[in-house]
Design an enzyme around this catalytic site. Structure first.
Site, PDB file in Angstrom:
ATOM      1  N   HIS A  94      -2.142  -5.480   1.639  1.00  0.00           N
ATOM      2  CA  HIS A  94      -3.416  -6.203   1.499  1.00  0.00           C
ATOM      3  C   HIS A  94      -3.105  -7.604   0.996  1.00  0.00           C
ATOM      4  O   HIS A  94      -2.179  -7.775   0.202  1.00  0.00           O
ATOM      5  CB  HIS A  94      -4.327  -5.508   0.478  1.00  0.00           C
ATOM      6  CG  HIS A  94      -5.494  -6.365   0.070  1.00  0.00           C
ATOM      7  ND1 HIS A  94      -6.660  -6.418   0.795  1.00  0.00           N
ATOM      8  CD2 HIS A  94      -5.640  -7.260  -0.945  1.00  0.00           C
ATOM      9  CE1 HIS A  94      -7.474  -7.302   0.230  1.00  0.00           C
ATOM     10  NE2 HIS A  94      -6.887  -7.823  -0.831  1.00  0.00           N
ATOM     11  N   LYS A 112       0.823  -1.210   0.000  1.00  0.00           N
ATOM     12  CA  LYS A 112       0.000   0.000   0.000  1.00  0.00           C
ATOM     13  C   LYS A 112       0.867   1.274   0.000  1.00  0.00           C
ATOM     14  O   LYS A 112       2.076   1.209   0.249  1.00  0.00           O
ATOM     15  CB  LYS A 112      -0.942  -0.037   1.214  1.00  0.00           C
ATOM     16  CG  LYS A 112      -1.955  -1.201   1.159  1.00  0.00           C
ATOM     17  CD  LYS A 112      -2.977  -1.085   2.287  1.00  0.00           C
ATOM     18  CE  LYS A 112      -3.982  -2.230   2.247  1.00  0.00           C
ATOM     19  NZ  LYS A 112      -5.064  -2.044   3.253  1.00  0.00           N
ATOM     20  N   GLU A 153      -9.517 -10.980  -7.326  1.00  0.00           N
ATOM     21  CA  GLU A 153      -8.563  -9.875  -7.161  1.00  0.00           C
ATOM     22  C   GLU A 153      -7.405  -9.973  -8.166  1.00  0.00           C
ATOM     23  O   GLU A 153      -6.929  -8.964  -8.674  1.00  0.00           O
ATOM     24  CB  GLU A 153      -8.037  -9.868  -5.725  1.00  0.00           C
ATOM     25  CG  GLU A 153      -9.128  -9.475  -4.726  1.00  0.00           C
ATOM     26  CD  GLU A 153      -8.677  -9.549  -3.277  1.00  0.00           C
ATOM     27  OE1 GLU A 153      -7.506  -9.885  -3.009  1.00  0.00           O
ATOM     28  OE2 GLU A 153      -9.511  -9.248  -2.405  1.00  0.00           O
ATOM     29  N   ASN A 163      -2.156   0.308   6.636  1.00  0.00           N
ATOM     30  CA  ASN A 163      -1.688  -0.946   7.234  1.00  0.00           C
ATOM     31  C   ASN A 163      -0.759  -1.745   6.311  1.00  0.00           C
ATOM     32  O   ASN A 163      -0.685  -2.967   6.399  1.00  0.00           O
ATOM     33  CB  ASN A 163      -2.869  -1.785   7.753  1.00  0.00           C
ATOM     34  CG  ASN A 163      -3.761  -2.298   6.645  1.00  0.00           C
ATOM     35  OD1 ASN A 163      -3.642  -1.885   5.505  1.00  0.00           O
ATOM     36  ND2 ASN A 163      -4.658  -3.215   6.990  1.00  0.00           N
ATOM     37  N   TYR A 194     -12.419  -2.578  -3.788  1.00  0.00           N
ATOM     38  CA  TYR A 194     -12.976  -2.719  -2.439  1.00  0.00           C
ATOM     39  C   TYR A 194     -14.509  -2.648  -2.443  1.00  0.00           C
ATOM     40  O   TYR A 194     -15.103  -2.258  -1.439  1.00  0.00           O
ATOM     41  CB  TYR A 194     -12.399  -1.647  -1.527  1.00  0.00           C
ATOM     42  CG  TYR A 194     -10.987  -1.922  -1.062  1.00  0.00           C
ATOM     43  CD1 TYR A 194     -10.691  -3.062  -0.308  1.00  0.00           C
ATOM     44  CD2 TYR A 194      -9.944  -1.042  -1.337  1.00  0.00           C
ATOM     45  CE1 TYR A 194      -9.403  -3.318   0.139  1.00  0.00           C
ATOM     46  CE2 TYR A 194      -8.650  -1.287  -0.888  1.00  0.00           C
ATOM     47  CZ  TYR A 194      -8.391  -2.429  -0.147  1.00  0.00           C
ATOM     48  OH  TYR A 194      -7.119  -2.674   0.308  1.00  0.00           O
TER      49      TYR A 194
END
Ligand code: CMP
Length: 140
Positions: free
Chosen positions: A116, A10, A127, A113, A50
Site C-alpha cells: 500500500h 502487506k 496515514e 496486492n 481503511y
C-alpha cells in the site's frame, strides 16, 4: 520537493519473504526509510486505516486480508516520494500493473496486492500519524 509517504508491505509479501527485496526497490529509487515497524494489525486498527472504504463491497475482505498476518509499515522520505512510491508499486490491480513494478512482480490479486502507498499528501499525513508518533520518525 522532499515529501514523506506511508508504505505498507502487506501480509502476502511478508509471507513470501519479500520484505528486503521490496525495501531495496525503494532505496534504489532514492527513497529513504525514516521509520519502520512490523505489526500484526487488529481488525479495529486495519478497519480504521481503511475507514474511507467502509461502505465498499470489498471492505470486509480487505480487513480480513490485512489482519491475516504481519505487515511492515514504513515512512519513506525523498524527492516526490508520494508519486515515486506509486510508480514503483504499479497499478492497484496487479493484472494491470506495468512490468517491473512491485505489484507486477510480487502480487497475485487486487486483494493480495503486496503493498500500500499513500495516494496524496493529505492521506500521507493522516496515514503516517495513524502508525507513527513523531519520536518514531528518524530523519537523516
Ligand atoms: P490499497 O492501496 O491498500 O487500498 C485499498 C485496497 O483495497 C487496495 O489497495 C486493494 O488491495 C483493495 N481492493 C480490493 N478490491 C478493490 C477494488 N475493487 N478497488 C480498489 N481497491 C480494492
Amino acid at each position: 520537493a522532499t515529501e514523506r509517504t506511508l508504505s505498507i508491505i502487506k501480509p502476502d509479501a511478508v509471507a513470501k519473504n519479500a520484505i528486503g527485496e521490496i525495501i531495496a526497490r525503494f532505496e534504489k529509487a532514492g527513497l529513504q526509510v525514516v521509520a519502520a515497524k512490523m505489526l500484526q494489525l487488529s481488525e479495529e486498527k486495519a478497519g480504521g486505516f481503511y475507514a474511507e472504504h467502509k461502505e465498499r463491497p470489498f471492505f470486509k475482505d480487505l480487513v480480513g486480508f490485512m489482519t491475516s498476518g504481519p505487515v511492515v509499515v514504513q515512512v519513506l522520505e525523498g524527492n516526490d516520494a508520494i508519486a515515486k512510491n506509486r510508480d514503483l508499486m504499479g497499478a492497484t490491480n496487479p493484472k494491470e500493473a506495468a512490468p517491473g513494478t512491485i505489484r507486477a512482480d510480487f502480487a497475485e490479486t487486487i486483494d493480495a496486492n503486496a503493498v500500500h502507498g499513500s495516494d496524496s499528501s493529505a492521506s500521507a499525513e493522516r496515514e503516517i500519524a495513524y502508525f507513527f508518533s513523531a519520536d518514531e520518525i528518524c530523519p537523516r
